[in-house]
Enzyme design. Structure first.
Site, short mmCIF file in Angstrom:
data_model
loop_
_atom_site.label_atom_id
_atom_site.label_comp_id
_atom_site.label_asym_id
_atom_site.label_seq_id
_atom_site.Cartn_x
_atom_site.Cartn_y
_atom_site.Cartn_z
N TYR A 2 24.51 2.77 30.96
CA TYR A 2 24.83 2.56 29.55
C TYR A 2 24.10 1.35 29.00
O TYR A 2 23.52 0.57 29.76
CB TYR A 2 26.35 2.41 29.36
N ARG A 46 15.45 -1.95 29.52
CA ARG A 46 16.45 -2.01 30.60
C ARG A 46 17.07 -0.64 30.84
O ARG A 46 17.34 -0.26 31.99
CB ARG A 46 17.53 -3.04 30.26
N ARG A 50 31.15 19.87 41.33
CA ARG A 50 31.32 18.60 42.03
C ARG A 50 30.76 18.64 43.45
O ARG A 50 31.25 19.38 44.31
CB ARG A 50 32.80 18.21 42.06
N HIS A 87 28.49 15.52 45.94
CA HIS A 87 27.95 14.16 45.82
C HIS A 87 26.44 14.12 45.57
O HIS A 87 25.97 13.35 44.76
CB HIS A 87 28.28 13.33 47.06
N LYS A 119 22.52 -1.17 35.20
CA LYS A 119 23.63 -1.19 34.23
C LYS A 119 24.41 0.12 34.34
O LYS A 119 24.37 0.98 33.46
CB LYS A 119 23.11 -1.43 32.81
N GLU A 135 27.80 -14.07 37.94
CA GLU A 135 27.92 -13.86 36.49
C GLU A 135 29.38 -13.54 36.20
O GLU A 135 30.21 -13.47 37.11
CB GLU A 135 27.00 -12.71 36.05
N1 PMP Z 1 26.53 -9.12 33.03
C1 PMP Z 1 27.29 -8.02 33.02
C2 PMP Z 1 27.97 -7.59 34.29
C3 PMP Z 1 27.44 -7.27 31.85
O1 PMP Z 1 28.21 -6.16 31.84
C4 PMP Z 1 26.80 -7.72 30.67
C5 PMP Z 1 26.98 -6.97 29.38
N2 PMP Z 1 26.54 -5.68 29.44
C6 PMP Z 1 26.01 -8.87 30.72
C7 PMP Z 1 25.89 -9.54 31.92
C8 PMP Z 1 25.27 -9.36 29.52
O2 PMP Z 1 24.20 -8.50 29.22
P1 PMP Z 1 23.65 -8.36 27.72
O3 PMP Z 1 23.27 -9.73 27.27
O4 PMP Z 1 22.48 -7.46 27.86
O5 PMP Z 1 24.76 -7.78 26.91
#
Ligand code: PMP
Length: 284
Positions: A33, A52, A100, A102, A147, A180
């Site tokens: 996403y 990305r 379904r 995997h 992502k 993070e």
């Molecule tokens: N880290 C994580 C785990 C996230 O989910 C996000 C937001 N999607 C970010 C960092 C920040 O990314 P962005 O600046 O692209 O929103």
């Protein structure tokens, strides 16, 4: 105006928009996403978000559902149909609908969903929205650079933050270093004024806001280094902040209940937020 969602080629009433129960996003979190900010009618950092997205899709070997040019049209149409001037666009691509099993299905076609919703315009100067965070051991997989919609560890960690009265949880690795947040990147400014954020390896998502803020830091000539930092270092930092598309840049003023820095003002956090949002805001 009632909301509209784009689902696999159609614009549908948001209320009843749905994908099939055999969608692999639903069954396996087999999808990716993006979230983009709409500021004054324009998509902020659209190019880096699409780069990305392409990277995440390639890592999972999911074909792009359409060209970037077509995707730009769909996003603009979703913004228009939802009457959004300031808000966000959410875009999700899964491997598609299949019985379904995997392993990758042979016949599945990627499923694209795009939604958009309004929110109040971000004020470049509103760093009064300061936040408290907690630190917590990370429980995620080893490809946090993708992502993926598989956000359960982030969901569980965010809930712990909420229960502790904090905005975010900084996830700490086995070496005691901050990776993070659950939906934001983590930053500190050391006592000698150096900005520090973890290098974008597979332990974190390389935030588009992170990249934009790094560009500003380079352009303005601030000292910075991309490296892991410890919780203790963060607690004794001059400033700390977090970044994401949804919150832009917010100062972190408490870590595990302890105050960060010597209080107001937080000049660098303020300056970086203004630099990132002001060009977009001035287009209004
Ligand atoms: N880290 C994580 C785990 C996230 O989910 C996000 C937001 N999607 C970010 C960092 C920040 O990314 P962005 O600046 O692209 O929103």
């Amino acid at each position: 105006m009632s909301r509209v969602a784009y689902v696999d080629g159609q614009y549908l009433p948001h209320r009843s928009a749905a994908v099939h129960i055999d969608d692999r996003g639903y069954q396996f979190a087999d999808g990716v996403y993006e979230v983009m900010a709409v500021v004054g009618g324009s998509l902020l950092d659209e190019g880096p978000h699409l780069i990305r997205l392409a990277k995440s899709l390639a890592e999972l070997q999911i074909p792009a559902p359409m060209t970037n040019a077509a995707l730009r049209v769909v996003m603009r149409e979703a913004i228009r149909r939802n009457g959004v001037r300031d808000g966000i666009v959410y875009l999700q691509v899964t491997r598609g609908v299949a019985a379904r099993d995997h392993a990758f299905p042979k016949a599945a076609r990627p499923m694209l969903v795009v939604t958009s919703r309004r929110r109040s315009p971000a004020d470049p100067r509103a760093v009064d929205n300061r936040v408290a965070i907690i630190t917590i051991p990370g429980i995620r997989w080893q490809r946090c650079d993708i992502k993926s919609v598989a956000l359960l560890p982030n969901v569980l960690r965010k809930q712990r933050a909420k229960e502790a009265g904090a905005f975010e949880a900084w996830q700490v690795d086995r070496e005691g270093k901050v990776g993070e947040g659950t939906s934001t990147n983590a930053w500190i400014v050391t006592l000698d004024g150096t900005v520090v954020t973890r290098q974008a390896d597979s332990a974190i998502l390389n935030g588009v806001t992170r990249l934009a803020v790094l560009d500003i830091i380079r352009r303005e000539g601030y000292a910075f280094v991309e490296r892991p930092f410890s919780v203790a270092e963060a607690k004794s930092a001059r400033e700390a902040f977090l970044t994401s598309t949804v919150v832009d840049l917010l100062p972190v003023v408490r870590i595990d209940g302890a105050a960060v820095g010597s209080g107001e003002p937080r000049p660098l956090s303020r300056k970086l937020r203004e630099c990132h949002l002001a060009p977009a805001a001035s287009k209004k």
